[in-house]
Design a protein around this motif. Sequence first.
Motif, PDB file in Angstrom:
ATOM      1  N   TYR A 127       0.834  -1.204   0.000  1.00  0.00           N
ATOM      2  CA  TYR A 127       0.000   0.000   0.000  1.00  0.00           C
ATOM      3  C   TYR A 127       0.874   1.261   0.000  1.00  0.00           C
ATOM      4  N   GLU A 128       1.869   1.269   0.874  1.00  0.00           N
ATOM      5  CA  GLU A 128       2.757   2.448   0.963  1.00  0.00           C
ATOM      6  C   GLU A 128       3.582   2.609  -0.313  1.00  0.00           C
ATOM      7  N   TYR A 129       3.970   1.490  -0.887  1.00  0.00           N
ATOM      8  CA  TYR A 129       4.727   1.509  -2.138  1.00  0.00           C
ATOM      9  C   TYR A 129       3.868   2.091  -3.274  1.00  0.00           C
ATOM     10  N   ALA A 130       2.599   1.673  -3.331  1.00  0.00           N
ATOM     11  CA  ALA A 130       1.683   2.191  -4.358  1.00  0.00           C
ATOM     12  C   ALA A 130       1.453   3.690  -4.164  1.00  0.00           C
ATOM     13  N   GLN A 131       1.401   4.124  -2.901  1.00  0.00           N
ATOM     14  CA  GLN A 131       1.270   5.559  -2.621  1.00  0.00           C
ATOM     15  C   GLN A 131       2.513   6.306  -3.118  1.00  0.00           C
ATOM     16  N   TYR A 132       3.658   5.723  -2.856  1.00  0.00           N
ATOM     17  CA  TYR A 132       4.926   6.316  -3.293  1.00  0.00           C
ATOM     18  C   TYR A 132       4.952   6.467  -4.821  1.00  0.00           C
ATOM     19  N   LEU A 133       4.393   5.476  -5.521  1.00  0.00           N
ATOM     20  CA  LEU A 133       4.348   5.519  -6.987  1.00  0.00           C
ATOM     21  C   LEU A 133       3.195   6.383  -7.499  1.00  0.00           C
ATOM     22  N   ASN A 134       2.360   6.859  -6.555  1.00  0.00           N
ATOM     23  CA  ASN A 134       1.227   7.726  -6.885  1.00  0.00           C
ATOM     24  C   ASN A 134       0.236   7.056  -7.840  1.00  0.00           C
ATOM     25  N   LEU A 135      -0.036   5.782  -7.597  1.00  0.00           N
ATOM     26  CA  LEU A 135      -0.998   5.041  -8.419  1.00  0.00           C
ATOM     27  C   LEU A 135      -2.395   5.142  -7.815  1.00  0.00           C
ATOM     28  N   PRO A 136      -3.443   5.183  -8.652  1.00  0.00           N
ATOM     29  CA  PRO A 136      -4.789   5.026  -8.111  1.00  0.00           C
ATOM     30  C   PRO A 136      -4.895   3.632  -7.470  1.00  0.00           C
ATOM     31  N   ILE A 137      -5.475   3.577  -6.274  1.00  0.00           N
ATOM     32  CA  ILE A 137      -5.528   2.312  -5.531  1.00  0.00           C
ATOM     33  C   ILE A 137      -6.972   1.964  -5.192  1.00  0.00           C
ATOM     34  N   LEU A 138      -7.319   0.709  -5.424  1.00  0.00           N
ATOM     35  CA  LEU A 138      -8.581   0.174  -4.931  1.00  0.00           C
ATOM     36  C   LEU A 138      -8.240  -0.941  -3.949  1.00  0.00           C
ATOM     37  N   VAL A 139      -8.595  -0.746  -2.681  1.00  0.00           N
ATOM     38  CA  VAL A 139      -8.400  -1.799  -1.682  1.00  0.00           C
ATOM     39  C   VAL A 139      -9.659  -2.658  -1.686  1.00  0.00           C
ATOM     40  N   VAL A 140      -9.489  -3.939  -2.015  1.00  0.00           N
ATOM     41  CA  VAL A 140     -10.629  -4.855  -2.065  1.00  0.00           C
ATOM     42  C   VAL A 140     -10.523  -5.843  -0.907  1.00  0.00           C
ATOM     43  N   CYS A 141     -11.524  -5.825  -0.045  1.00  0.00           N
ATOM     44  CA  CYS A 141     -11.578  -6.751   1.097  1.00  0.00           C
ATOM     45  C   CYS A 141     -12.321  -8.003   0.647  1.00  0.00           C
ATOM     46  N   THR A 142     -11.591  -9.073   0.425  1.00  0.00           N
ATOM     47  CA  THR A 142     -12.168 -10.295  -0.157  1.00  0.00           C
ATOM     48  C   THR A 142     -12.810 -11.188   0.909  1.00  0.00           C
ATOM     49  N   LYS A 143     -13.513 -12.212   0.407  1.00  0.00           N
ATOM     50  CA  LYS A 143     -14.101 -13.267   1.254  1.00  0.00           C
ATOM     51  C   LYS A 143     -15.106 -12.709   2.262  1.00  0.00           C
ATOM     52  N   ILE A 144     -15.809 -11.666   1.852  1.00  0.00           N
ATOM     53  CA  ILE A 144     -16.755 -11.001   2.744  1.00  0.00           C
ATOM     54  C   ILE A 144     -17.921 -11.931   3.102  1.00  0.00           C
ATOM     55  N   ASP A 145     -18.175 -12.927   2.244  1.00  0.00           N
ATOM     56  CA  ASP A 145     -19.262 -13.893   2.512  1.00  0.00           C
ATOM     57  C   ASP A 145     -18.972 -14.758   3.746  1.00  0.00           C
ATOM     58  N   LYS A 146     -17.709 -14.811   4.152  1.00  0.00           N
ATOM     59  CA  LYS A 146     -17.343 -15.636   5.310  1.00  0.00           C
ATOM     60  C   LYS A 146     -17.558 -14.909   6.647  1.00  0.00           C
ATOM     61  N   LEU A 147     -17.976 -13.641   6.568  1.00  0.00           N
ATOM     62  CA  LEU A 147     -18.201 -12.861   7.790  1.00  0.00           C
ATOM     63  C   LEU A 147     -19.681 -12.807   8.147  1.00  0.00           C
ATOM     64  N   LYS A 148     -19.969 -12.759   9.423  1.00  0.00           N
ATOM     65  CA  LYS A 148     -21.343 -12.505   9.870  1.00  0.00           C
ATOM     66  C   LYS A 148     -21.625 -11.012   9.688  1.00  0.00           C
ATOM     67  N   LYS A 149     -22.908 -10.670   9.548  1.00  0.00           N
ATOM     68  CA  LYS A 149     -23.288  -9.252   9.368  1.00  0.00           C
ATOM     69  C   LYS A 149     -22.706  -8.361  10.463  1.00  0.00           C
ATOM     70  N   SER A 150     -22.686  -8.887  11.695  1.00  0.00           N
ATOM     71  CA  SER A 150     -22.202  -8.103  12.837  1.00  0.00           C
ATOM     72  C   SER A 150     -20.704  -7.791  12.739  1.00  0.00           C
ATOM     73  N   GLN A 151     -19.981  -8.569  11.918  1.00  0.00           N
ATOM     74  CA  GLN A 151     -18.530  -8.368  11.800  1.00  0.00           C
ATOM     75  C   GLN A 151     -18.161  -7.366  10.704  1.00  0.00           C
ATOM     76  N   LEU A 152     -19.144  -6.995   9.889  1.00  0.00           N
ATOM     77  CA  LEU A 152     -18.846  -6.153   8.722  1.00  0.00           C
ATOM     78  C   LEU A 152     -18.286  -4.786   9.100  1.00  0.00           C
ATOM     79  N   THR A 153     -18.758  -4.237  10.225  1.00  0.00           N
ATOM     80  CA  THR A 153     -18.273  -2.913  10.623  1.00  0.00           C
ATOM     81  C   THR A 153     -16.785  -2.950  10.991  1.00  0.00           C
ATOM     82  N   LYS A 154     -16.326  -4.125  11.396  1.00  0.00           N
ATOM     83  CA  LYS A 154     -14.913  -4.247  11.783  1.00  0.00           C
ATOM     84  C   LYS A 154     -13.958  -4.184  10.589  1.00  0.00           C
ATOM     85  N   VAL A 155     -14.482  -4.482   9.402  1.00  0.00           N
ATOM     86  CA  VAL A 155     -13.609  -4.583   8.225  1.00  0.00           C
ATOM     87  C   VAL A 155     -12.877  -3.262   7.975  1.00  0.00           C
ATOM     88  N   LYS A 156     -13.639  -2.166   7.924  1.00  0.00           N
ATOM     89  CA  LYS A 156     -13.010  -0.865   7.658  1.00  0.00           C
ATOM     90  C   LYS A 156     -12.135  -0.432   8.839  1.00  0.00           C
TER      91      LYS A 156
END
Length: 196
Positions: A127-156
């Motif tokens: 992430y820091e390297y991509a910032q250094y290169l000044n690239l547009p970044i999309l952070v994708v949090c995968t495997k979200i189906d494995k979380l309970k609804k109550s855990q979703l707020t913890k992701v961010k």
Amino acid sequence: MKINSSEYAVSAVREDQYPKDDLPEIALAGRSNVGKSSLINTLVNRKNLARTSSQPGKTQTLNFYLVNKSFYLVDVPGYGYAKVSQKKRQEFGEMIQDYLETRANLKGLIILVDSRHVPSKDDQSMYEYAQYLNLPILVVCTKIDKLKKSQLTKVKANLKKVFDLSYDNVSVLTFSSVTKTHVTELGDWIQEKIAE
């Protein structure tokens, strides 16, 4: 984004092997086994375009996939896999660095992190390297189906422990290749970047 065609184009370990047609490229980076191949397959709506492996550390080249004959998705070797030798890891690092630093048609970087865990030191470095290169970044949090609804707020909250998300060039998405969560938004982000 409507996907009309997708095909494996080439695997490369150095610049002279990259595609020569100057089409825009979006790279995907993440730990081994975070779901890069599954994300590619889900996005292009094909089962086995990118080979998923139960054996982490299998991708050892930059794999270029041509989508809609208009842009490439570039699967970068997974990092943080312990069974790969130190020498191999250094070679991967140099190969990824060469690509990210010299590729003029690279329009953005998708960094995949496992939504169930706090991002690792390797994720932070990428992430820091991509910032250094000044690239547009999309952070994708995968495997979200494995979380309970109550855990979703913890992701961010987990992301914010490790990543500074205040930069203008950063977007965040949750994603599941099982439930197809946010596939459309993923396509929209790519479409926007390759058009810039």
